[in-house]
Design a protein around this motif. Structure first.
Motif, PDB file in Angstrom:
ATOM      1  N   HIS A  75     -23.225   3.093   3.382  1.00 31.00           N
ATOM      2  CA  HIS A  75     -23.190   1.645   3.606  1.00 31.00           C
ATOM      3  C   HIS A  75     -23.171   0.916   2.271  1.00 31.00           C
TER       4      HIS A  75
ATOM      5  N   TYR B 197     -21.720   3.729  16.121  1.00 32.23           N
ATOM      6  CA  TYR B 197     -22.859   3.210  15.334  1.00 32.23           C
ATOM      7  C   TYR B 197     -22.345   2.362  14.169  1.00 32.23           C
TER       8      TYR B 197
ATOM      9  N   TRP C  34     -26.611  -5.042  20.129  1.00 35.23           N
ATOM     10  CA  TRP C  34     -27.109  -3.971  19.253  1.00 35.23           C
ATOM     11  C   TRP C  34     -28.273  -3.238  19.934  1.00 35.23           C
TER      12      TRP C  34
ATOM     13  N   GLU D   5     -20.567  -0.895  15.481  1.00 31.55           N
ATOM     14  CA  GLU D   5     -21.522  -1.837  16.083  1.00 31.55           C
ATOM     15  C   GLU D   5     -22.503  -2.374  15.043  1.00 31.55           C
ATOM     16  N   GLY D   6     -22.985  -1.494  14.166  1.00 25.97           N
ATOM     17  CA  GLY D   6     -23.906  -1.946  13.114  1.00 25.97           C
ATOM     18  C   GLY D   6     -23.264  -2.997  12.227  1.00 25.97           C
ATOM     19  N   SER D   7     -21.957  -2.881  12.039  1.00 25.01           N
ATOM     20  CA  SER D   7     -21.292  -3.836  11.150  1.00 25.01           C
ATOM     21  C   SER D   7     -21.339  -5.262  11.707  1.00 25.01           C
TER      22      SER D   7
ATOM     23  N   MET E 251     -29.524  -2.706   3.354  1.00 29.22           N
ATOM     24  CA  MET E 251     -29.881  -2.686   4.768  1.00 29.22           C
ATOM     25  C   MET E 251     -31.387  -2.865   4.938  1.00 29.22           C
TER      26      MET E 251
ATOM     27  N   ARG F 182     -29.240   5.918  10.501  1.00 25.16           N
ATOM     28  CA  ARG F 182     -29.492   4.894   9.477  1.00 25.16           C
ATOM     29  C   ARG F 182     -29.776   5.552   8.129  1.00 25.16           C
TER      30      ARG F 182
END
Ligand code: HEM
Length: 202
Positions: free
Chosen positions: A26, A122, A163, A125-127, A1, A19
């Motif tokens: 992740h 999160y 995002w 959406e982050g994906s 990331m 994060r």
């Protein structure tokens, strides 16, 4: 990331906490997602989509059942992606009967509070950010947005703005949230999804 600056942490500490709190998870989930494997086939790609098509619908239904003001604040309805998985699987040759027979995940994250839901959102959406990378490799298999890669294409050119809007909604909500619970919701989402993908029958 991506690495992010302390400036970002100052502006949106809850996002930064999500994060940093889930970075390892992740990295772990990347290990079970087969889409960057050099030997990826259309069959394996289709099987992957069919697997996660058993995860997104129950999660999205749970998120949509939150209080209306919350659903609206986070744009939950416009962020739904199950229909894109459905569309992709039809384009890749499954029929409605096979779609209806796909296994549905019951080992879901605890989404019993709005704070946990925000953490879950999160992850989903982050994906969409990482999916931009995955879309490029899947296109090498000959599929594009209209022929089996609508889920990975996600919001298309709106991915960045969507995002940013999630981050803004999070920041506006943060003073009401229990940050530990928000992170718990994200952790649970990563771990249940990882387990669901990893236990797919070959
Ligand atoms: C092989 C699989 C994957 C790869 C290569 C990958 C790659 C990436 C990359 C490159 C980013 C940063 C994008 C950017 O900042 O523009 C990212 C962000 C992210 N990905 Fe993934 N990803 C993968 C799978 C997943 C999965 C399955 C999920 C969860 C459903 C996920 C959740 C996230 C989240 C939450 C972020 C946002 C991190 C942040 O900036 O706070 N990723 N991913």
């Amino acid at each position: 990331m991506q690495e992010h600056t302390s400036e970002a942490a100052r502006k949106n500490p809850l996002l930064e906490r999500l994060r940093s709190g889930t970075r390892e998870l992740h990295d772990r989930i990347e290990g079970v997602v087969p889409l960057l494997r050099p030997d990826l086939t259309l069959t394996a790609y289709t099987a992957y989509l069919a697997r996660i098509a058993g995860y997104y619908p129950p999660i999205e239904a749970a998120l949509a059942s939150a209080p209306p003001s919350f659903v609206e604040h986070f744009g939950i309805d416009e962020r739904k992606k199950s229909h894109l998985l459905h569309r992709d699987l039809l384009a890749l040759g499954l029929d409605e009967a096979r779609l209806a027979a796909l296994p549905v995940c019951s080992d879901l994250p605890d989404l019993s509070s709005p704070d946990r839901m925000i953490g879950c959102l999160y992850v989903l959406e982050g994906s969409t950010l990482g999916s931009r990378v995955l879309l490029r490799t899947v296109k090498n298999l000959g599929v594009d947005e209209g022929s089996g890669a609508a889920f990975l294409a996600g919001y298309g050119a709106d991915t960045g703005p969507m995002w940013v809007r999630y981050g803004e909604a999070l920041a506006a909500y943060a003073s009401r949230a229990d940050a530990a619970l928000v992170v718990r919701g994200a952790e649970d989402t990563f771990t249940t999804l990882e387990r669901w993908i990893a236990t797919a029958e070959a």
